[in-house]
Motif scaffolding. Structure first.
Motif, PDB file in Angstrom:
ATOM      1  N   PHE A  79       0.840  -1.187   0.000  1.00  0.00           N
ATOM      2  CA  PHE A  79       0.000   0.000   0.000  1.00  0.00           C
ATOM      3  C   PHE A  79       0.877   1.240   0.000  1.00  0.00           C
ATOM      4  N   VAL A  80       0.265   2.366  -0.368  1.00  0.00           N
ATOM      5  CA  VAL A  80       0.966   3.635  -0.496  1.00  0.00           C
ATOM      6  C   VAL A  80       0.702   4.460   0.760  1.00  0.00           C
ATOM      7  N   THR A  81       1.754   5.022   1.324  1.00  0.00           N
ATOM      8  CA  THR A  81       1.649   5.815   2.545  1.00  0.00           C
ATOM      9  C   THR A  81       1.574   7.308   2.233  1.00  0.00           C
ATOM     10  N   ASP A  82       1.511   8.096   3.284  1.00  0.00           N
ATOM     11  CA  ASP A  82       1.428   9.550   3.128  1.00  0.00           C
ATOM     12  C   ASP A  82       2.670  10.163   2.497  1.00  0.00           C
ATOM     13  N   LYS A  83       3.755   9.415   2.389  1.00  0.00           N
ATOM     14  CA  LYS A  83       4.959   9.954   1.746  1.00  0.00           C
ATOM     15  C   LYS A  83       4.719  10.318   0.280  1.00  0.00           C
ATOM     16  N   CYS A  84       3.704   9.730  -0.319  1.00  0.00           N
ATOM     17  CA  CYS A  84       3.374   9.998  -1.724  1.00  0.00           C
ATOM     18  C   CYS A  84       2.691  11.350  -1.908  1.00  0.00           C
ATOM     19  N   ASN A 143      -3.433  14.221  -5.532  1.00  0.00           N
ATOM     20  CA  ASN A 143      -2.077  14.452  -5.030  1.00  0.00           C
ATOM     21  C   ASN A 143      -1.370  13.213  -4.504  1.00  0.00           C
ATOM     22  N   MET A 144      -1.892  12.027  -4.816  1.00  0.00           N
ATOM     23  CA  MET A 144      -1.198  10.790  -4.451  1.00  0.00           C
ATOM     24  C   MET A 144      -1.771   9.612  -5.234  1.00  0.00           C
ATOM     25  N   LEU A 145      -1.099   8.487  -5.127  1.00  0.00           N
ATOM     26  CA  LEU A 145      -1.560   7.233  -5.706  1.00  0.00           C
ATOM     27  C   LEU A 145      -1.961   6.285  -4.584  1.00  0.00           C
ATOM     28  N   VAL A 146      -2.770   5.290  -4.908  1.00  0.00           N
ATOM     29  CA  VAL A 146      -3.086   4.210  -3.983  1.00  0.00           C
ATOM     30  C   VAL A 146      -2.999   2.891  -4.737  1.00  0.00           C
ATOM     31  N   ILE A 147      -2.926   1.800  -3.983  1.00  0.00           N
ATOM     32  CA  ILE A 147      -2.878   0.449  -4.536  1.00  0.00           C
ATOM     33  C   ILE A 147      -4.148  -0.282  -4.123  1.00  0.00           C
ATOM     34  N   ILE A 181      -0.430  -8.379  -6.369  1.00  0.00           N
ATOM     35  CA  ILE A 181       0.016  -9.775  -6.261  1.00  0.00           C
ATOM     36  C   ILE A 181       1.280  -9.913  -5.419  1.00  0.00           C
ATOM     37  N   ASP A 182       1.648  -8.852  -4.716  1.00  0.00           N
ATOM     38  CA  ASP A 182       2.778  -8.896  -3.794  1.00  0.00           C
ATOM     39  C   ASP A 182       4.110  -9.223  -4.476  1.00  0.00           C
ATOM     40  N   CYS A 183       4.282  -8.730  -5.693  1.00  0.00           N
ATOM     41  CA  CYS A 183       5.544  -9.006  -6.388  1.00  0.00           C
ATOM     42  C   CYS A 183       6.666  -8.090  -5.900  1.00  0.00           C
ATOM     43  N   GLY A 184       6.309  -6.889  -5.424  1.00  0.00           N
ATOM     44  CA  GLY A 184       7.290  -5.977  -4.859  1.00  0.00           C
ATOM     45  C   GLY A 184       8.099  -5.166  -5.850  1.00  0.00           C
ATOM     46  N   VAL A 185       7.831  -5.278  -7.143  1.00  0.00           N
ATOM     47  CA  VAL A 185       8.642  -4.538  -8.115  1.00  0.00           C
ATOM     48  C   VAL A 185       8.432  -3.029  -8.023  1.00  0.00           C
ATOM     49  N   CYS A 186       7.330  -2.600  -7.454  1.00  0.00           N
ATOM     50  CA  CYS A 186       7.042  -1.168  -7.338  1.00  0.00           C
ATOM     51  C   CYS A 186       7.858  -0.490  -6.240  1.00  0.00           C
ATOM     52  N   ILE A 187       8.211  -1.219  -5.209  1.00  0.00           N
ATOM     53  CA  ILE A 187       8.860  -0.624  -4.039  1.00  0.00           C
ATOM     54  C   ILE A 187      10.150   0.120  -4.384  1.00  0.00           C
ATOM     55  N   PRO A 188      11.097  -0.495  -5.088  1.00  0.00           N
ATOM     56  CA  PRO A 188      12.331   0.237  -5.384  1.00  0.00           C
ATOM     57  C   PRO A 188      12.161   1.359  -6.399  1.00  0.00           C
ATOM     58  N   GLU A 189      11.048   1.396  -7.106  1.00  0.00           N
ATOM     59  CA  GLU A 189      10.810   2.444  -8.102  1.00  0.00           C
ATOM     60  C   GLU A 189      10.410   3.769  -7.473  1.00  0.00           C
ATOM     61  N   CYS A 190       9.912   3.744  -6.239  1.00  0.00           N
ATOM     62  CA  CYS A 190       9.435   4.964  -5.600  1.00  0.00           C
ATOM     63  C   CYS A 190      10.605   5.735  -4.981  1.00  0.00           C
ATOM     64  N   PRO A 191      10.890   6.937  -5.476  1.00  0.00           N
ATOM     65  CA  PRO A 191      12.030   7.694  -4.971  1.00  0.00           C
ATOM     66  C   PRO A 191      11.836   8.278  -3.568  1.00  0.00           C
ATOM     67  N   VAL A 192      10.592   8.224  -3.044  1.00  0.00           N
ATOM     68  CA  VAL A 192      10.347   8.749  -1.693  1.00  0.00           C
ATOM     69  C   VAL A 192       9.969   7.636  -0.706  1.00  0.00           C
ATOM     70  N   ASP A 193      10.127   6.386  -1.116  1.00  0.00           N
ATOM     71  CA  ASP A 193       9.839   5.217  -0.258  1.00  0.00           C
ATOM     72  C   ASP A 193       8.424   5.236   0.299  1.00  0.00           C
ATOM     73  N   ALA A 194       7.458   5.533  -0.563  1.00  0.00           N
ATOM     74  CA  ALA A 194       6.065   5.645  -0.127  1.00  0.00           C
ATOM     75  C   ALA A 194       5.311   4.318  -0.151  1.00  0.00           C
ATOM     76  N   ILE A 195       5.886   3.279  -0.740  1.00  0.00           N
ATOM     77  CA  ILE A 195       5.192   1.997  -0.862  1.00  0.00           C
ATOM     78  C   ILE A 195       5.762   1.024   0.156  1.00  0.00           C
ATOM     79  N   VAL A 196       4.866   0.418   0.925  1.00  0.00           N
ATOM     80  CA  VAL A 196       5.275  -0.546   1.957  1.00  0.00           C
ATOM     81  C   VAL A 196       4.394  -1.785   1.872  1.00  0.00           C
ATOM     82  N   THR A 197       4.840  -2.860   2.517  1.00  0.00           N
ATOM     83  CA  THR A 197       4.023  -4.076   2.575  1.00  0.00           C
ATOM     84  C   THR A 197       3.024  -3.950   3.714  1.00  0.00           C
TER      85      THR A 197
END
Length: 124
Positions: free
Chosen positions: A4-9, A31-35, A41-57
């Protein structure tokens, strides 16, 4: 488990993550994205793409979802709130599958803390 996407986005809205998502589970507000957790599907490929670390498990919230907020730290309350925001607004906002430029405010807000007060329910 899902992501999911946190307030960092908020006020940044980098969209590098949407291009790598194999199931197109990102949704766009003003002003933000959500998942959508039912689509992720919990693949995790999105996590390293976020430059502000807004995506977490959802590991960040799985043990606290049923607890009353009075028993949670401020950080846990924020995670729980944004987990629920992802669920709710992925059903309201339009799907996004193509990268766009980040918001004009991205650089200014990238390191700000506690951005929840800037959350907007509006659609872009």
């Amino acid at each position: 488990m899902t992501h999911f996407v946190t307030d960092k986005c908020i006020k940044c809205k980098h969209t590098d993550c949407v291009e790598v998502c194999p199931v197109d589970c990102f949704y766009e507000g003003s002003n933000m994205l959500v998942i959508n957790p039912d689509e992720c599907i919990d693949c995790g490929v999105c996590i390293p793409e976020c430059p502000v670390d807004a995506i977490v498990t959802d590991d960040a919230v799985k043990n606290i979802l049923d607890l009353e907020d009075s028993r949670l730290t401020d950080e846990q309350k924020t995670f729980k709130m944004f987990y629920n925001i992802n669920i709710e607004y992925s059903g309201k906002w339009p799907n996004i599958t193509v990268r766009k430029d980040p918001l004009d405010t991205a650089e200014e807000y990238k390191d700000k803390k506690d951005k929840a007060l800037y959350f907007s329910e509006n659609i872009e």
